[in-house]
Design a protein around this motif. Structure first.
Motif, PDB file in Angstrom:
ATOM      1  N   ALA A   1      -4.774  14.708  -2.546  1.00 35.65           N
ATOM      2  CA  ALA A   1      -3.698  13.719  -2.580  1.00 35.65           C
ATOM      3  C   ALA A   1      -4.167  12.317  -2.241  1.00 35.65           C
ATOM      4  CB  ALA A   1      -2.583  14.132  -1.615  1.00 35.65           C
ATOM      5  N   LEU A   2      -5.423  12.166  -1.872  1.00 34.24           N
ATOM      6  CA  LEU A   2      -5.933  10.855  -1.476  1.00 34.24           C
ATOM      7  C   LEU A   2      -6.198   9.973  -2.697  1.00 34.24           C
ATOM      8  CD1 LEU A   2      -8.444  11.903   1.325  1.00 34.24           C
ATOM      9  CD2 LEU A   2      -6.152  10.963   1.590  1.00 34.24           C
ATOM     10  N   PRO A   3      -6.089   8.647  -2.544  1.00 30.92           N
ATOM     11  CA  PRO A   3      -6.391   7.738  -3.671  1.00 30.92           C
ATOM     12  C   PRO A   3      -7.764   8.018  -4.251  1.00 30.92           C
ATOM     13  CG  PRO A   3      -5.446   6.533  -1.846  1.00 30.92           C
ATOM     14  CD  PRO A   3      -5.706   7.915  -1.337  1.00 30.92           C
ATOM     15  N   GLY A   4      -7.832   8.022  -5.561  1.00 34.19           N
ATOM     16  CA  GLY A   4      -9.103   8.304  -6.215  1.00 34.19           C
ATOM     17  C   GLY A   4      -9.207   9.755  -6.638  1.00 34.19           C
ATOM     18  N   ALA A   5      -8.411  10.623  -5.942  1.00 37.32           N
ATOM     19  CA  ALA A   5      -8.405  12.038  -6.328  1.00 37.32           C
ATOM     20  C   ALA A   5      -7.210  12.333  -7.216  1.00 37.32           C
ATOM     21  CB  ALA A   5      -8.355  12.922  -5.073  1.00 37.32           C
TER      22      ALA A   5
ATOM     23  N   ASP B   1      -2.483  -2.332  -9.614  1.00 40.95           N
ATOM     24  CA  ASP B   1      -3.781  -2.766  -9.087  1.00 40.95           C
ATOM     25  C   ASP B   1      -4.098  -2.059  -7.771  1.00 40.95           C
ATOM     26  OD1 ASP B   1      -4.112  -4.507 -11.211  1.00 40.95           O
ATOM     27  OD2 ASP B   1      -3.344  -6.258 -10.132  1.00 40.95           O
ATOM     28  N   VAL B   2      -3.078  -1.871  -6.954  1.00 36.86           N
ATOM     29  CA  VAL B   2      -3.277  -1.165  -5.683  1.00 36.86           C
ATOM     30  C   VAL B   2      -3.750   0.261  -5.943  1.00 36.86           C
ATOM     31  CG1 VAL B   2      -2.160  -0.309  -3.583  1.00 36.86           C
ATOM     32  CG2 VAL B   2      -1.587  -2.582  -4.473  1.00 36.86           C
ATOM     33  N   ARG B   3      -3.095   0.924  -6.867  1.00 34.99           N
ATOM     34  CA  ARG B   3      -3.493   2.303  -7.172  1.00 34.99           C
ATOM     35  C   ARG B   3      -4.896   2.365  -7.758  1.00 34.99           C
ATOM     36  NH1 ARG B   3       2.107   2.713  -8.519  1.00 34.99           N
ATOM     37  NH2 ARG B   3       1.703   2.124 -10.678  1.00 34.99           N
ATOM     38  N   ALA B   4      -5.262   1.350  -8.511  1.00 37.74           N
ATOM     39  CA  ALA B   4      -6.591   1.338  -9.133  1.00 37.74           C
ATOM     40  C   ALA B   4      -7.698   1.157  -8.100  1.00 37.74           C
ATOM     41  CB  ALA B   4      -6.668   0.229 -10.192  1.00 37.74           C
ATOM     42  N   THR B   5      -7.418   0.386  -7.044  1.00 35.10           N
ATOM     43  CA  THR B   5      -8.447   0.092  -6.053  1.00 35.10           C
ATOM     44  C   THR B   5      -8.334   0.931  -4.790  1.00 35.10           C
ATOM     45  OG1 THR B   5      -7.106  -1.667  -5.064  1.00 35.10           O
ATOM     46  CG2 THR B   5      -8.601  -2.292  -6.854  1.00 35.10           C
ATOM     47  N   GLY B   6      -7.128   1.437  -4.510  1.00 34.92           N
ATOM     48  CA  GLY B   6      -6.920   2.222  -3.292  1.00 34.92           C
ATOM     49  C   GLY B   6      -6.558   1.375  -2.085  1.00 34.92           C
ATOM     50  N   TYR B   7      -6.350   0.063  -2.278  1.00 35.14           N
ATOM     51  CA  TYR B   7      -5.940  -0.779  -1.161  1.00 35.14           C
ATOM     52  C   TYR B   7      -5.087  -1.938  -1.679  1.00 35.14           C
ATOM     53  CZ  TYR B   7      -9.539  -4.193  -2.545  1.00 35.14           C
ATOM     54  OH  TYR B   7     -10.289  -5.107  -3.235  1.00 35.14           O
ATOM     55  N   ALA B   8      -4.352  -2.579  -0.755  1.00 33.10           N
ATOM     56  CA  ALA B   8      -3.481  -3.692  -1.106  1.00 33.10           C
ATOM     57  C   ALA B   8      -3.906  -4.947  -0.350  1.00 33.10           C
ATOM     58  CB  ALA B   8      -2.027  -3.357  -0.769  1.00 33.10           C
ATOM     59  N   THR B   9      -3.567  -6.100  -0.910  1.00 34.11           N
ATOM     60  CA  THR B   9      -3.852  -7.374  -0.254  1.00 34.11           C
ATOM     61  C   THR B   9      -2.598  -8.232  -0.225  1.00 34.11           C
ATOM     62  OG1 THR B   9      -4.489  -8.481  -2.317  1.00 34.11           O
ATOM     63  CG2 THR B   9      -6.231  -7.337  -1.094  1.00 34.11           C
ATOM     64  N   GLU B  10      -2.614  -9.209   0.670  1.00 31.86           N
ATOM     65  CA  GLU B  10      -1.568 -10.239   0.721  1.00 31.86           C
ATOM     66  C   GLU B  10      -2.234 -11.488   1.251  1.00 31.86           C
ATOM     67  OE1 GLU B  10       0.711 -13.021   2.495  1.00 31.86           O
ATOM     68  OE2 GLU B  10       0.368 -11.402   3.928  1.00 31.86           O
TER      69      GLU B  10
ATOM     70  N   ALA C   1       0.834  -1.204   0.000  1.00 31.35           N
ATOM     71  CA  ALA C   1       0.000   0.000   0.000  1.00 31.35           C
ATOM     72  C   ALA C   1       0.864   1.248   0.000  1.00 31.35           C
ATOM     73  CB  ALA C   1      -0.925  -0.002   1.219  1.00 31.35           C
ATOM     74  N   ILE C   2       2.011   1.182   0.677  1.00 33.28           N
ATOM     75  CA  ILE C   2       2.933   2.321   0.699  1.00 33.28           C
ATOM     76  C   ILE C   2       3.675   2.424  -0.632  1.00 33.28           C
ATOM     77  CG2 ILE C   2       4.978   3.306   1.797  1.00 33.28           C
ATOM     78  CD1 ILE C   2       4.096   1.834   4.384  1.00 33.28           C
ATOM     79  N   ALA C   3       4.238   1.307  -1.083  1.00 33.54           N
ATOM     80  CA  ALA C   3       5.063   1.308  -2.297  1.00 33.54           C
ATOM     81  C   ALA C   3       4.302   1.802  -3.517  1.00 33.54           C
ATOM     82  CB  ALA C   3       5.605  -0.096  -2.552  1.00 33.54           C
ATOM     83  N   ALA C   4       3.001   1.506  -3.580  1.00 32.20           N
ATOM     84  CA  ALA C   4       2.206   1.898  -4.746  1.00 32.20           C
ATOM     85  C   ALA C   4       2.171   3.401  -4.941  1.00 32.20           C
ATOM     86  CB  ALA C   4       0.782   1.360  -4.606  1.00 32.20           C
ATOM     87  N   TYR C   5       2.406   4.168  -3.887  1.00 30.37           N
ATOM     88  CA  TYR C   5       2.296   5.622  -3.976  1.00 30.37           C
ATOM     89  C   TYR C   5       3.623   6.336  -3.757  1.00 30.37           C
ATOM     90  CZ  TYR C   5      -2.660   4.718  -4.040  1.00 30.37           C
ATOM     91  OH  TYR C   5      -3.906   4.258  -4.397  1.00 30.37           O
ATOM     92  N   LEU C   6       4.717   5.590  -3.782  1.00 36.41           N
ATOM     93  CA  LEU C   6       6.027   6.227  -3.662  1.00 36.41           C
ATOM     94  C   LEU C   6       6.380   6.977  -4.940  1.00 36.41           C
ATOM     95  CD1 LEU C   6       8.182   3.393  -2.035  1.00 36.41           C
ATOM     96  CD2 LEU C   6       7.468   5.536  -0.940  1.00 36.41           C
ATOM     97  N   PRO C   7       7.158   8.052  -4.823  1.00 34.61           N
ATOM     98  CA  PRO C   7       7.695   8.681  -6.037  1.00 34.61           C
ATOM     99  C   PRO C   7       8.506   7.660  -6.829  1.00 34.61           C
ATOM    100  CG  PRO C   7       8.012  10.107  -4.127  1.00 34.61           C
ATOM    101  CD  PRO C   7       7.522   8.787  -3.598  1.00 34.61           C
ATOM    102  N   ALA C   8       8.548   7.829  -8.119  1.00 32.84           N
ATOM    103  CA  ALA C   8       9.178   6.840  -8.994  1.00 32.84           C
ATOM    104  C   ALA C   8      10.619   6.538  -8.605  1.00 32.84           C
ATOM    105  CB  ALA C   8       9.111   7.328 -10.442  1.00 32.84           C
ATOM    106  N   ASP C   9      11.395   7.570  -8.285  1.00 34.27           N
ATOM    107  CA  ASP C   9      12.801   7.356  -7.940  1.00 34.27           C
ATOM    108  C   ASP C   9      12.939   6.522  -6.664  1.00 34.27           C
ATOM    109  OD1 ASP C   9      13.554   8.801 -10.131  1.00 34.27           O
ATOM    110  OD2 ASP C   9      14.034  10.639  -9.028  1.00 34.27           O
ATOM    111  N   ASP C  10      12.083   6.783  -5.673  1.00 32.18           N
ATOM    112  CA  ASP C  10      12.136   6.016  -4.431  1.00 32.18           C
ATOM    113  C   ASP C  10      11.777   4.553  -4.673  1.00 32.18           C
ATOM    114  OD1 ASP C  10      12.796   8.352  -3.192  1.00 32.18           O
ATOM    115  OD2 ASP C  10      10.833   8.685  -2.262  1.00 32.18           O
TER     116      ASP C  10
END
Length: 275
Positions: free
Chosen positions: A267-271, A194-203, A155-164
């Motif tokens: 800045a929230l997912p979906g926005a 997929d995480v960015r598309a849904t706004g959540y992650a699974t494992e 969930a964190i990695a999906a929204y990191l800046p590209a370089d990070d």
């Protein structure tokens, strides 16, 4: 029936002077180079005389400094702003920022709820709302896990800046659970999409057999991802309707924590999506 002379927040008119001062300060911070007074007035669209009054006041209060070259004065912000921000950060304890809400969701689901932050290529659990009972999950404050093997880390990695994110990709860890996925970079990037598309992650049983989790990110005042909130449970239990409730719960908590950290709604997912 008497009314307050102060009025409600909606009745109060905004202060143009404060608005202009903040605009100037934000522009000084955002600029990659020092700005002359003329350039600052132009980019902020604030009259030159007003802009001058603002920067001289900021200088007097220690928030701006100028460098004089001939007849030109070049302005930049000082680290006094950093001092203010540091004081605020020390007051914001992620373990308590949404304690009541963490507890409420844990009680509703009968499953522990966690907050995790990224530290290098690992996720560190910084808060936990546990559930009563004999069976306890191997999650605790201070636990460290590979970022790519947990819903929190994804969930964190999906929204990191590209370089990070690029710096983390060589450190993908292999899962030991029965449903562990391939650790290739292309596959992991697709998962993050997929995480960015849904706004959540699974494992699901990837890090450990019989254990699943769902998580959603939260964001700081700068709009950057700051951590994630997640639910952990037995795979057989975190399924169907209960998973839907868990997903809705972590997304709601992620938005709530973001708001309390001062994150802009955009800045929230979906926005908006962080690449």
């Amino acid at each position: 029936m008497s009314t307050s002379s102060h009025g409600t927040n909606a009745d109060r008119a905004p202060s143009p002077a404060v608005d202009r001062a903040l605009t100037v300060l934000e522009q000084l911070v955002a600029s990659d180079e020092e700005l002359t007074l003329t350039a600052l007035a132009k980019v902020t669209e604030i009259p030159l005389a007003t802009c001058a009054s603002i920067v001289y006041t900021l200088e007097r209060r220690g928030y701006a400094v100028r460098r004089v070259v001939g007849r030109s004065h070049f302005w930049r912000p000082t680290l006094r702003l950093y001092g203010l921000a540091s004081q605020l950060v020390r007051k914001i304890d992620l373990s308590s920022v949404a304690r009541a809400e963490l507890r409420a969701l844990a009680d509703e689901l009968g499953m522990p709820v966690h907050i995790g932050v990224l530290d290098g290529a690992s996720v560190v659990y910084v808060a936990k709302a546990a559930t009563p009972g004999f069976i306890q999950f191997d999650t605790y404050t201070g636990k460290v896990s590979p970022f790519n093997l947990t819903a929190l880390g994804r969930a964190i990695a999906a929204y990191l800046p590209a370089d990070d994110l690029d710096r983390l990709m060589p450190q993908l860890a292999a899962g030991r659970g029965p449903r562990a996925r391939a650790t290739g970079r292309r596959a992991f990037r697709a998962l993050l999409e997929d995480v960015r598309a849904t706004g959540y992650a699974t494992e699901d049983e990837e890090e450990q057999a019989d254990i699943s989790c769902v998580a959603a990110p939260f964001f700081g005042a700068d709009g950057q991802v700051a951590g994630a909130v997640g639910v952990t449970g037995f795979a057989r239990d975190l399924d169907g309707e209960k998973r839907d409730v868990a997903v809705a719960g972590v997304r709601r908590l992620g938005a709530e924590i973001s708001s309390r950290l001062g994150c802009p709604a955009a800045a929230l997912p979906g926005a908006t999506t962080v690449s």
